[in-house]
Every structure is written in C-alpha cells, then in structure tokens.
Design a protein around this motif. Structure first.
Motif, mmCIF file in Angstrom:
data_model
loop_
_atom_site.group_PDB
_atom_site.id
_atom_site.type_symbol
_atom_site.label_atom_id
_atom_site.label_comp_id
_atom_site.label_asym_id
_atom_site.label_seq_id
_atom_site.Cartn_x
_atom_site.Cartn_y
_atom_site.Cartn_z
ATOM 1 N N ASP A 1 -2.738 -4.508 6.591
ATOM 2 C CA ASP A 1 -1.996 -4.830 5.369
ATOM 3 C C ASP A 1 -2.881 -5.108 4.161
ATOM 4 O O ASP A 1 -2.434 -4.985 3.027
ATOM 5 C CB ASP A 1 -1.041 -6.003 5.601
ATOM 6 C CG ASP A 1 -1.755 -7.296 5.961
ATOM 7 O OD1 ASP A 1 -2.777 -7.241 6.670
ATOM 8 O OD2 ASP A 1 -1.282 -8.371 5.543
ATOM 9 N N ASP A 2 -4.136 -5.425 4.367
ATOM 10 C CA ASP A 2 -5.043 -5.699 3.253
ATOM 11 C C ASP A 2 -5.532 -4.371 2.661
ATOM 12 O O ASP A 2 -6.255 -3.620 3.324
ATOM 13 C CB ASP A 2 -6.216 -6.538 3.733
ATOM 14 C CG ASP A 2 -7.188 -6.861 2.619
ATOM 15 O OD1 ASP A 2 -8.024 -5.984 2.300
ATOM 16 O OD2 ASP A 2 -7.114 -7.978 2.082
ATOM 17 N N LEU A 3 -5.141 -4.089 1.423
ATOM 18 C CA LEU A 3 -5.431 -2.797 0.801
ATOM 19 C C LEU A 3 -6.924 -2.494 0.744
ATOM 20 O O LEU A 3 -7.354 -1.401 1.100
ATOM 21 C CB LEU A 3 -4.836 -2.737 -0.613
ATOM 22 C CG LEU A 3 -5.126 -1.464 -1.412
ATOM 23 C CD1 LEU A 3 -4.551 -0.241 -0.723
ATOM 24 C CD2 LEU A 3 -4.590 -1.601 -2.821
ATOM 25 N N ARG B 1 -8.199 -1.825 4.224
ATOM 26 C CA ARG B 1 -7.629 -0.557 4.692
ATOM 27 C C ARG B 1 -8.403 0.621 4.107
ATOM 28 O O ARG B 1 -8.743 1.566 4.817
ATOM 29 C CB ARG B 1 -6.147 -0.508 4.290
ATOM 30 C CG ARG B 1 -5.357 0.578 4.928
ATOM 31 C CD ARG B 1 -3.854 0.419 4.729
ATOM 32 N NE ARG B 1 -3.439 0.424 3.349
ATOM 33 C CZ ARG B 1 -2.791 -0.576 2.747
ATOM 34 N NH1 ARG B 1 -2.480 -1.672 3.422
ATOM 35 N NH2 ARG B 1 -2.439 -0.489 1.481
ATOM 36 N N LYS B 2 -8.719 0.539 2.824
ATOM 37 C CA LYS B 2 -9.491 1.609 2.179
ATOM 38 C C LYS B 2 -10.895 1.695 2.769
ATOM 39 O O LYS B 2 -11.418 2.801 2.988
ATOM 40 C CB LYS B 2 -9.583 1.369 0.673
ATOM 41 C CG LYS B 2 -8.311 1.667 -0.061
ATOM 42 C CD LYS B 2 -8.487 1.436 -1.557
ATOM 43 C CE LYS B 2 -7.260 1.825 -2.325
ATOM 44 N NZ LYS B 2 -7.457 1.628 -3.783
ATOM 45 N N GLU C 1 0.392 0.354 6.245
ATOM 46 C CA GLU C 1 0.328 -1.045 5.847
ATOM 47 C C GLU C 1 0.833 -2.038 6.889
ATOM 48 O O GLU C 1 0.478 -3.201 6.856
ATOM 49 C CB GLU C 1 1.127 -1.204 4.547
ATOM 50 C CG GLU C 1 0.950 -2.514 3.870
ATOM 51 C CD GLU C 1 1.606 -2.546 2.499
ATOM 52 O OE1 GLU C 1 1.876 -3.659 2.027
ATOM 53 O OE2 GLU C 1 1.837 -1.485 1.903
#
Length: 125
Positions: free
Chosen positions: A10-12, A15-16, A32
């Motif tokens: 869920d942490d953008l 995640r990237k 997400e």
C-alpha cells in the motif's frame, strides 16, 4: 520467458521501489491491497506473490487466507513483507503458508536473492 511477480504493497514509494528493483529480473505487477491482488489474479497468472500485511481493503492475512481457500491459487508461493515480528504474525497466519518473511525495513538484495532461489527450486522440481 520471465517469471511474473505480483507485489501487493500500500505504500506508494515502497511499491515503486520494489517494482524498479524486481523488474530488472522479472515481469512485475504492482497493486495497492489484497482486493486488487484478487482482481489481478483473476485475469493474470503469476508465479509468486510478495505481499505486505498491514493494508486497507483486504490485508495480507486476508489475502493469504483467500489464496489458501481456493485450489487454483494454492500453489502460488507467497512472501511476506511486514513491520510485524514473525512471532506476532504466527498467531494470524501459518508460517507454513508462506515461503519467506522479510521484516521492514528490508534489504532488497536479500529479497531478490530469496525470489531467485524460489524460482530455481521450482525449475528443479
């Protein structure tokens, strides 16, 4: 053909970062939360799932429970990324349901090495 990894985080920013690091060796799809993972699995076959635990909508524990409750998904290896200690998680999920556990903050190199190892083992089996 590259193996496909589904990252559920869920942490953008994280995640990237996971997408960037893992996509150098694998086909990577990022979502997400667990609900998006379930929707993705219905249309896209994956070889491994890397999931966070603490997420909105459907958390990692619920996702693992879903996977283990559906025969078509039971053979997909699952790795967990979490800030929870493994002993705290063991009350919520069976550690036998996962192939790896990484406590955050994690060393991305070790995660990649572990994924490589799982894919090597699956080729030998």
């Amino acid at each position: 053909m590259k193996k496909r990894v589904l990252v559920v985080e869920d942490d953008l920013g994280f995640r990237k970062l996971l997408h960037f690091v893992l996509s150098q060796a694998y086909e990577v799809t990022v979502v997400e939360n667990g609900q998006e993972a379930v929707e993705t699995l219905q249309v896209l076959p994956v070889d491994l799932i890397v999931t966070d635990i603490d997420m909105p909508e459907m958390n990692g524990v619920e996702l693992i429970s879903f996977l283990k409750g559906h025969a078509v998904y039971q053979q997909i290896p699952v790795m967990v990324l979490s800030s929870f200690k493994p002993e705290l998680l063991s009350a919520q999920i069976s550690m036998t349901d996962i192939v790896g556990y990484f406590e955050k903050p994690l060393e991305l190199k070790k995660l990649k090495e572990s994924i490589d190892s799982i894919f090597r083992e699956s080729v030998m089996a």
